[in-house]
Enzyme design. Sequence first.
Site, PDB file in Angstrom:
ATOM      1  N   HIS A   1      41.568   2.536  -8.882  1.00  0.00           N
ATOM      2  CA  HIS A   1      41.860   3.964  -8.748  1.00  0.00           C
ATOM      3  C   HIS A   1      43.309   4.197  -8.314  1.00  0.00           C
ATOM      4  O   HIS A   1      43.993   5.083  -8.840  1.00  0.00           O
ATOM      5  CB  HIS A   1      40.908   4.619  -7.763  1.00  0.00           C
ATOM      6  CG  HIS A   1      39.476   4.565  -8.190  1.00  0.00           C
ATOM      7  ND1 HIS A   1      38.433   4.943  -7.362  1.00  0.00           N
ATOM      8  CD2 HIS A   1      38.904   4.160  -9.353  1.00  0.00           C
ATOM      9  CE1 HIS A   1      37.287   4.784  -8.004  1.00  0.00           C
ATOM     10  NE2 HIS A   1      37.556   4.302  -9.211  1.00  0.00           N
TER      11      HIS A   1
ATOM     12  N   HIS B   1      34.976  -2.668 -16.528  1.00  0.00           N
ATOM     13  CA  HIS B   1      36.064  -3.488 -15.986  1.00  0.00           C
ATOM     14  C   HIS B   1      36.229  -4.816 -16.727  1.00  0.00           C
ATOM     15  O   HIS B   1      37.353  -5.200 -17.080  1.00  0.00           O
ATOM     16  CB  HIS B   1      35.853  -3.720 -14.496  1.00  0.00           C
ATOM     17  CG  HIS B   1      35.956  -2.470 -13.680  1.00  0.00           C
ATOM     18  ND1 HIS B   1      37.071  -1.671 -13.681  1.00  0.00           N
ATOM     19  CD2 HIS B   1      35.061  -1.868 -12.850  1.00  0.00           C
ATOM     20  CE1 HIS B   1      36.881  -0.629 -12.888  1.00  0.00           C
ATOM     21  NE2 HIS B   1      35.668  -0.728 -12.374  1.00  0.00           N
TER      22      HIS B   1
ATOM     23  N   ASP C   1      39.271   4.526 -14.987  1.00  0.00           N
ATOM     24  CA  ASP C   1      39.217   3.086 -14.720  1.00  0.00           C
ATOM     25  C   ASP C   1      40.024   2.299 -15.751  1.00  0.00           C
ATOM     26  O   ASP C   1      40.694   1.308 -15.424  1.00  0.00           O
ATOM     27  CB  ASP C   1      37.770   2.596 -14.737  1.00  0.00           C
ATOM     28  CG  ASP C   1      37.017   2.909 -13.454  1.00  0.00           C
ATOM     29  OD1 ASP C   1      37.672   3.219 -12.437  1.00  0.00           O
ATOM     30  OD2 ASP C   1      35.774   2.819 -13.463  1.00  0.00           O
TER      31      ASP C   1
ATOM     32  N   HIS D   1      35.668   9.360 -15.804  1.00  0.00           N
ATOM     33  CA  HIS D   1      35.886   8.285 -14.843  1.00  0.00           C
ATOM     34  C   HIS D   1      36.065   6.941 -15.547  1.00  0.00           C
ATOM     35  O   HIS D   1      36.851   6.110 -15.093  1.00  0.00           O
ATOM     36  CB  HIS D   1      34.740   8.192 -13.837  1.00  0.00           C
ATOM     37  CG  HIS D   1      35.084   7.266 -12.706  1.00  0.00           C
ATOM     38  ND1 HIS D   1      35.900   7.640 -11.656  1.00  0.00           N
ATOM     39  CD2 HIS D   1      34.779   5.957 -12.489  1.00  0.00           C
ATOM     40  CE1 HIS D   1      36.054   6.616 -10.842  1.00  0.00           C
ATOM     41  NE2 HIS D   1      35.390   5.584 -11.322  1.00  0.00           N
TER      42      HIS D   1
END
Length: 304
Positions: free
Chosen positions: A85, A273, A250, A246
Amino acid sequence: MIADPLPRFEATLGGAFEASGVGLHTGRITRLRASPAPEGHGVRFFRAGKRGVAEVPALWPNRRSRPLCTALQVGDGPLVRTVEHLLAALSALAIDNARIDLDGEELPILDGSAAPWCERILAVGRVEQAAPRRYLKVRKRVAHAEKAHRLRIDPAERFELEVAITLSHFGQLKWTGRPTPDVFPRELAPSRSFGRLKWALPAKILGFFRRFGEPVLRGASSENVVALYGAGAVGGLRMPDEPVRHRALDLVGDLALAGHPLLGRVFASRPGHDPNYGLLSALMRDPDATELVVVGDDGALRRG
């Protein structure tokens, strides 16, 4: 014609800022201080511990796979966890050089979004430096796939995203745009970490009892994670498509580990991720996939 000009010079923070709070996974309080740094420094974390201060540059070879976050480590040194973030905010606001000091393993999760980081960065300002800003321009398509995750990056004159996820009860959600200093704080930064209530709660309980294993969601609460329930969320959503925003946030943070701002168009179906890093790793390991460029006096890109 592309309206938004690319910054020509590197930049750092106009001053220092601080933050403290609980880590999403460790559940421990960490204090952080971000400070200006010289040209060519990049973004580097400095973790204080019993053996002194460990330096951890925010670069893709230092990335380590950990559950539900992006972590960094140099060799067998100390880990720095949940950096995505802050990295997203620094990258989107065109901050190239910063020193990040912290006294724990995990960055504070704050409200689960990048908005608090953007607020702090904007409060101290951005200061241009003398060194030309070098961009990593994508020269050819690079793709990465694992299971249902599909990502690719194509050549483009700016950094652009097209992100899609599919959630039960929500259907397909998409976000397309450029995460510029104007767009990112407004459209992506406020979006928060999220999870389904039916699995988030068991994962938190498991993480609490597995004290000596990999920490997972020990610090999660209604103050920093959006718990999805049906077609909505406990406490409500900030935007109807907050989850995909979001995921885009990321992605910006994970790709910042390239070490230079990217010029390319990213298509991401079900990013996460590990898949994000898979794409970045494939891009960086291909010597023909990118070239370093700078912005000339006339605004044109040239090799740098």
